[in-house]
Design an enzyme around this catalytic site. Structure first.
Site, PDB file in Angstrom:
ATOM      1  N   LEU A  73      55.194  40.463  29.441  1.00  0.00           N
ATOM      2  CA  LEU A  73      55.378  39.801  30.740  1.00  0.00           C
ATOM      3  C   LEU A  73      54.167  39.994  31.647  1.00  0.00           C
ATOM      4  CD1 LEU A  73      59.027  41.066  31.508  1.00  0.00           C
ATOM      5  CD2 LEU A  73      58.317  39.188  30.028  1.00  0.00           C
ATOM      6  N   SER A 122      54.726  29.630  30.219  1.00  0.00           N
ATOM      7  CA  SER A 122      55.102  29.123  31.545  1.00  0.00           C
ATOM      8  C   SER A 122      55.147  27.602  31.591  1.00  0.00           C
ATOM      9  CB  SER A 122      54.064  29.630  32.559  1.00  0.00           C
ATOM     10  OG  SER A 122      54.147  28.885  33.751  1.00  0.00           O
ATOM     11  N   GLU A 124      54.073  25.973  33.887  1.00  0.00           N
ATOM     12  CA  GLU A 124      52.801  25.522  34.463  1.00  0.00           C
ATOM     13  C   GLU A 124      51.902  24.901  33.395  1.00  0.00           C
ATOM     14  OE1 GLU A 124      51.339  25.603  37.805  1.00  0.00           O
ATOM     15  OE2 GLU A 124      53.484  25.597  38.107  1.00  0.00           O
ATOM     16  N   TYR A 146      45.214  29.746  35.824  1.00  0.00           N
ATOM     17  CA  TYR A 146      46.394  30.458  35.331  1.00  0.00           C
ATOM     18  C   TYR A 146      47.030  29.699  34.160  1.00  0.00           C
ATOM     19  CZ  TYR A 146      51.291  31.882  35.120  1.00  0.00           C
ATOM     20  OH  TYR A 146      52.531  32.294  34.673  1.00  0.00           O
TER      21      TYR A 146
END
Ligand code: F7E
Length: 327
Positions: A73, A122, A124, A146
Site C-alpha cells: 500500500l 489505482s 487514476e 502519480y
C-alpha cells in the site's frame, strides 16, 4: 499456526483498516512504515522501517517476517503533489514496487516458500477515460506523474506473475475514504472544514475543480476486497468501486447538509488547487469483483459523507475544548 501478513504503508488510512481486518481473521500482522513514529495501532515489535525510495533493508525485513501475504500500500499517493515531486513519486510509487517484487522473488527462490502479493493499483490509471464505466479491460491513459508510476507498478506486478509464476495481483481501487483519510484529499478536507465552520473556527473553504466526478466508497469495505483478491485459486486483477459517480459539488452538498448548512455560502474557488491535467470522470464497473469475489460496497455515498462529518465534528469539538483550556 497463524498466517503472517506484511502491510507496507501501515500508517496510512488503508493500512489502519487492513491491519484491523486481518487481525480479526487471526493473522500475525507486520507493518512497514517510512515514518519515524511507530505505526498507529501497531506494536513497535511488528513495525519495520523502510523508505521505498531507497529500500536497502527490504530483503532483511522479508527474511525476518517470512510473510505468507504482502499488501503493498505504500506510495506517494497525492496526485496534485506528484506534479511538484514527479521524480520522487516515480521512485516511491513506481520503482519502489519493483524493489519489493525483486526482494520477494529472491525470498521465494531462497526459501522455496510461496508468497501472495497484492499491489494497490489505482483508478487514476484510467485518467482521461476512453469509456465509462471502467473495467479490468479499459485501456489506461494516466494524467499525472502519480498515475504514470501506478501504471508502471501495475505492469511490473503482471510481469512478475507471468515471468516467475508469482501469485501477484492488482486491486484497481477507486477512491475510498473514511475519517482516517489524509486531510489533503478532497473529501476529508471538506468534512474537516464543515466541522470547523459549524463550530465557528473557520469562515471559508477554498477548493479547486468541484465539477470533477469520482466513484467514492468507504475504505473499511475496500480492505476486505484486498484480502479476498489474495484468497482466490488463481492470481488475477480486479476493479473495486461502487459503480456510482458523484461530483465534488455533490459531496459538498451532502457534507454541509449533514450539519444543516448551505455550502454555497462558504465555498470559494482557488485556482492553486487546480491540477495541470485533471481526471474529470471516474466510475467503476465492479461486475467481476461482484461475481468472482462476491464483494460489494456496504456504505452509500450519503452515509459516507455523513459518517465522515460526524467523526470530524467529534474530533474538532475535542480540539476546541483543548484549545480553549490551554489559551
Ligand atoms: O481529489 C478535486 C481534484 O485529491 C479528488 C488518491 O487516493 O484517489 C485519490 O486521488 C478530486 C480531484 O483524490 C480540491 O481535482 C477539487 O478531481 O481527493 P483527491 P484523487 O486525486 O482522485 C485515487 C484512487 C488514488 O489512487 C490517489 O492516491 O477533487 N478537488 N478541489 C480537490 N482535490 C484536493 N485534494 N483538494 C482540493 O482542494
Amino acid at each position: 499456526m497463524n498466517r503472517v501478513a506484511l502491510i507496507t504503508g501501515i500508517n496510512g488510512q488503508d493500512g489502519y483498516y487492513l491491519s484491523r481486518f486481518l487481525k480479526s481473521k487471526n493473522y500475525e500482522v507486520h507493518g512497514i512504515t517510512s515514518c519515524s513514529k511507530p505505526g498507529i495501532g501497531e506494536p513497535p515489535k511488528n513495525c519495520h522501517y523502510c523508505d521505498f525510495a531507497e529500500g536497502s533493508n527490504l530483503n532483511k525485513i522479508i527474511n525476518e517476517v517470512q510473510p505468507d501475504e504482502v499488501y503493498h500500500l505504500a506510495a506517494q499517493s497525492h496526485v496534485r503533489l506528484s506534479f511538484d515531486l514527479p521524480v520522487y513519486t516515480a521512485e516511491v510509487t513506481g520503482v519502489g514496487t519493483l524493489r519489493l517484487l525483486e526482494a520477494l522473488r529472491y525470498y521465494e527462490e531462497q526459501s522455496q516458500k510461496k508468497v501472495r502479493f497484492y499491489q494497490a493499483s489505482s483508478s487514476e490509471m484510467f485518467g482521461k477515460v476512453v469509456e465509462s464505466p471502467q473495467s479490468e479491460t479499459t485501456p489506461f491513459h494516466p494524467r499525472s506523474p502519480y498515475a504514470c508510476a501506478k501504471v508502471f507498478s501495475y505492469w511490473q506486478t503482471i510481469n512478475y506473475r507471468e515471468s516467475y509464476g508469482m501469485f501477484a495481483c492488482n486491486g484497481i481501487l477507486f477512491n475510498h475514504e473514511s475519517p482516517r483519510r489524509g486531510e489533503a484529499f478532497v473529501t476529508r478536507k471538506i468534512t474537516k472544514a464543515v466541522a470547523r465552520i459549524k463550530l465557528g473556527m473557520q469562515d471559508k473553504l477554498f477548493l479547486g475543480n468541484i465539477d470533477a466526478k469520482r466513484d467514492w466508497g468507504f475504505a473499511g469495505d475496500y480492505v476486505e476486497a484486498m484480502w479476498l483478491i489474495l484468497q482466490q485459486d488463481q492470481p488475477d486483477d480486479f476493479v473495486i468501486g461502487t459503480g456510482e459517480t458523484h461530483s465534488v459539488r455533490e459531496f459538498l452538498e451532502a457534507a454541509f447538509n449533514a450539519v444543516d448548512l448551505d455550502w454555497k455560502k462558504y465555498v470559494e474557488i482557488d485556482p492553486q488547487y487546480y491540477r495541470p491535467a485533471e481526471v474529470e470522470l471516474l466510475c467503476a464497473d465492479p461486475s467481476k469483483a461482484r461475481e468472482k469475489l462476491n464483494w460489494k460496497t456496504k456504505v452509500s455515498f450519503e452515509e459516507l459523507a455523513q459518517l465522515m462529518v460526524e467523526a470530524d465534528m467529534k474530533l474538532t469539538q475535542q480540539e476546541k475544548i483543548l484549545g480553549d483550556a490551554t489559551s
